[in-house]
Design a protein around this motif. Structure first.
Motif, short mmCIF file in Angstrom:
data_model
loop_
_atom_site.label_atom_id
_atom_site.label_comp_id
_atom_site.label_asym_id
_atom_site.label_seq_id
_atom_site.Cartn_x
_atom_site.Cartn_y
_atom_site.Cartn_z
N UNK A 152 0.56 -3.07 15.75
CA UNK A 152 -0.08 -4.35 16.04
C UNK A 152 -1.53 -4.35 15.58
N UNK A 153 -2.22 -3.24 15.78
CA UNK A 153 -3.62 -3.13 15.35
C UNK A 153 -3.72 -3.17 13.82
N UNK A 154 -2.79 -2.49 13.16
CA UNK A 154 -2.77 -2.51 11.69
C UNK A 154 -2.50 -3.93 11.18
N UNK A 155 -1.51 -4.59 11.78
CA UNK A 155 -1.20 -5.97 11.39
C UNK A 155 -2.39 -6.89 11.64
N UNK A 156 -3.05 -6.72 12.76
CA UNK A 156 -4.25 -7.52 13.06
C UNK A 156 -5.32 -7.27 12.01
N UNK A 163 -9.68 -9.29 5.09
CA UNK A 163 -10.22 -10.37 4.27
C UNK A 163 -11.69 -10.61 4.54
N UNK A 164 -12.08 -10.57 5.80
CA UNK A 164 -13.48 -10.77 6.16
C UNK A 164 -14.34 -9.63 5.62
N UNK A 169 -18.39 -7.79 1.72
CA UNK A 169 -18.79 -6.81 0.72
C UNK A 169 -19.15 -7.48 -0.61
N UNK A 170 -18.58 -8.66 -0.87
CA UNK A 170 -18.87 -9.37 -2.11
C UNK A 170 -20.21 -10.10 -2.05
N UNK A 171 -20.72 -10.32 -0.86
CA UNK A 171 -22.01 -11.02 -0.72
C UNK A 171 -23.18 -10.20 -1.14
#
Length: 171
Positions: A152-156, A163-164, A169-171
């Motif tokens: 569940x933690x991995x899926x979360x 994505x966040x 990291x791209x900023x």
């Protein structure tokens, strides 16, 4: 076959189903598979003379199916009332209380329309079931909850944090 061995075989089916379920994105499929896993898990607990956990899981099997179609808060409240009745009627001590509290988290999550909230509630509820199974000493039951909470933690993480992190990291 001794009841303990049979209980561990049944909960192994729970393990396999839940490992797969928590990696899915579709909340309805997660709930359908959790319904099936609850059936096996309930029988596992009944074989271990844990009526509160056994009957809560058998009821949870039905509850998960209902929550696929209907997300009414009154149904969540009614489900919690049934679980409370089961707990009072079959009360055996600390394990009954732990199982009921875990069920409160999981029921609340399963009737939510929000996948993120569902996953958080499953992690919290699963952590309490892990404690329950450690006290009971159901080895495969412990493994089920370790993997369920971990999965569940991995899926979360995959669906809500990765994505966040990439974006920051791209900023």
């Amino acid at each position: 076959m001794p009841d303990f061995l049979l209980s561990q075989i049944l909960v192994t089916f729970t393990l396999i189903i839940e490992c797969f379920a928590m990696q899915l994105k579709d909340k309805d499929r997660i709930l359908a598979l959790l319904s099936l896993s609850c059936l096996f898990n309930g029988l596992h607990y009944l074989l271990l003379d844990q009526p509160t956990a056994g009957y809560i899981f058998l009821f949870s099997s039905i509850r998960f199916l209902l929550s696929i179609k209907w997300k009414f808060q009154w149904m969540a409240a009614a489900s919690l009332c049934v679980s409370l009745f089961i707990t009072i009627y079959t009360y055996t001590g600390l394990l009954s209380i732990l199982g009921f509290i875990a069920t409160v988290f999981i029921t609340t999550g399963s009737f939510s329309k929000n996948d993120k909230f569902l996953r958080l509630m499953m992690i919290l509820g699963g952590s309490l079931w892990l404690t329950h199974n450690a006290i009971l000493w159901s080895p495969v039951g412990i493994l089920v909850e370790v993997i369920f909470v971990g999965s569940g933690a991995i899926g979360y993480y995959r669906y809500y944090l990765a994505g966040k992190l990439k974006m920051s990291q791209q900023d």
